[in-house]
Write an enzyme that holds these catalytic residues in place. Structure first.
Site, PDB file in Angstrom:
ATOM      1  N   HIS A  33       8.510 -30.393   1.336  1.00 15.21           N
ATOM      2  CA  HIS A  33       8.837 -31.772   0.928  1.00 15.21           C
ATOM      3  C   HIS A  33       7.726 -32.426   0.107  1.00 15.21           C
ATOM      4  CE1 HIS A  33      12.149 -31.708   3.850  1.00 15.21           C
ATOM      5  NE2 HIS A  33      11.295 -31.356   4.796  1.00 15.21           N
TER       6      HIS A  33
HETATM    7  C1  BDR Z   1       8.991 -35.826   5.446  1.00 14.30           C
HETATM    8  O1  BDR Z   1       8.813 -36.119   6.832  1.00 14.30           O
HETATM    9  C2  BDR Z   1       7.639 -35.547   7.313  1.00 14.30           C
HETATM   10  O2  BDR Z   1       7.885 -34.891   8.523  1.00 14.30           O
HETATM   11  C3  BDR Z   1       7.126 -34.619   6.235  1.00 14.30           C
HETATM   12  O3  BDR Z   1       5.711 -34.614   6.201  1.00 14.30           O
HETATM   13  C4  BDR Z   1       7.706 -35.193   4.974  1.00 14.30           C
HETATM   14  O4  BDR Z   1       6.861 -36.178   4.429  1.00 14.30           O
HETATM   15  C5  BDR Z   1      10.228 -34.958   5.288  1.00 14.30           C
HETATM   16  O5  BDR Z   1      11.355 -35.620   5.776  1.00 14.30           O
END
Ligand code: BDR
Ligand code: CA
Length: 309
Positions: A240
């Site tokens: 992500h």
């Molecule tokens: C986002 O949520 C967090 O758990 C990760 O670091 C990322 O920024 C993904 O949904």
């Protein structure tokens, strides 16, 4: 003589977190990473700040780390320990960092850097609490930065709930205020980040380098793949947060569509949902307030990631 390309100036606002760590490492190599601010999200503020300091120690550069909000604007504190482990870095045990935070006032630091650093990009990869607090203090913050790139939201389903992505779900009011603040941000939501996946082959390639940083990332993602196998039945994880860094440093890898987005802050089923007006966008009648990243060249992005780490 060919001139070297100018690297973007980046301030990362983050909650490390596995993918936050990877994003910091990429930003350190691919941009001029001027500082890091931390926020509670994947884990408590104490943990995300300690983890950010540890990553800067691994890098071996005194990148200033400023601690920020320990809870959402409405006073709630949520975390993602079931994904990232209780300390935020499940799968690795780093020694306590020898470095200390530069301050515990991330908001003042963000506002100061926006004025001090020419063409600064804010890259927000955790809950948007710090950025929203900065905007509350200086509503014209958007006019002092080159741009804002966000990892958050989704044009489709969520991951924290059926409708909400974690970073927006953790502080929906902050997200609502940031989207309304005139940044016209780049938005890397789940619709995009789920196109860019780590797998066991990537881990093997990182381990083969036999160096500290790739091994650290391989350890993080070995843990993450096991968590994903438990949670969704596949040994793969979406990368992500690196997407938000790459969208600034390598926009050519992406396709973007301008859309209008707002955030649901109340609904029992939809709290934290990003509502993108795709209907009016299709008809050419939207009044866009963000640029949604809709596609990433994942082959090229993976190659770049491996080369960089
Ligand atoms: C986002 O949520 C967090 O758990 C990760 O670091 C990322 O920024 C993904 O949904
Ligand atoms: Ca994050």
């Amino acid at each position: 003589m060919n001139e070297l390309p100018v690297m973007a100036n980046i301030l990362i606002d983050c909650d490390p977190g596995h993918d936050d760590a990877m994003a910091i490492l990429l930003a350190e190599s691919l941009s001029n990473l001027v500082s890091i601010t931390t926020v509670a999200g994947n884990s408590s503020l104490a943990n995300t700040t300690r983890n950010a300091l540890s990553v800067t120690e691994l890098i071996g550069r005194d990148i200033p780390v400023h601690a920020g909000a320990s809870q959402a604007l409405n006073g709630e504190a949520r975390d993602a320990r079931h994904v990232h482990g209780a300390g935020g870095f499940g799968g690795v045990s780093l020694a306590e960092p020898g470095r200390a935070v530069a301050s515990e006032d991330a908001v003042t630091h963000i506002l100061a850097q926006a004025r001090a650093v020419e063409a600064l990009w804010l890259v927000a990869i955790g809950p948007l609490t710090n950025i929203a607090l900065a905007v509350r203090k200086e509503p014209d913050l958007a006019s002092h930065v080159a741009g804002l790139a966000i990892m958050g939201g989704s044009t489709g389903s969520g991951n924290a709930t059926a409708t909400a992505e974690f970073n927006i779900w953790a502080d929906p009011q902050a997200a609502k205020e940031v989207f309304a603040a005139g940044f016209d941000p780049i938005v890397c939501g789940l619709n995009l980040t789920q196109q860019f996946l780590s797998d066991d082959d990537l881990i093997s390639e990182l381990r083969a380098a036999q160096r500290t940083i790739p091994t650290f990332v391989a350890d993080l993602y070995t843990y993450m793949h096991a968590r994903m196998e438990d949670l969704i039945g596949v040994r793969q994880a979406a990368l992500h947060d690196p997407c938000a860094v790459l969208a600034v440093t390598h926009p050519d890898l992406f396709e973007f569509v301008s859309m209008h987005v707002d955030v649901e802050t109340e609904g029992d089923l939809t709290r934290g949902m990003t509502v993108f007006d795709q209907r009016r966008t299709r008809r050419g009648k939207a009044t866009p307030n963000c640029k949604v990243a809709t596609h990433i060249d994942q082959g090229a992005a993976r190659e770049l990631l491996l080369k960089t780490l």
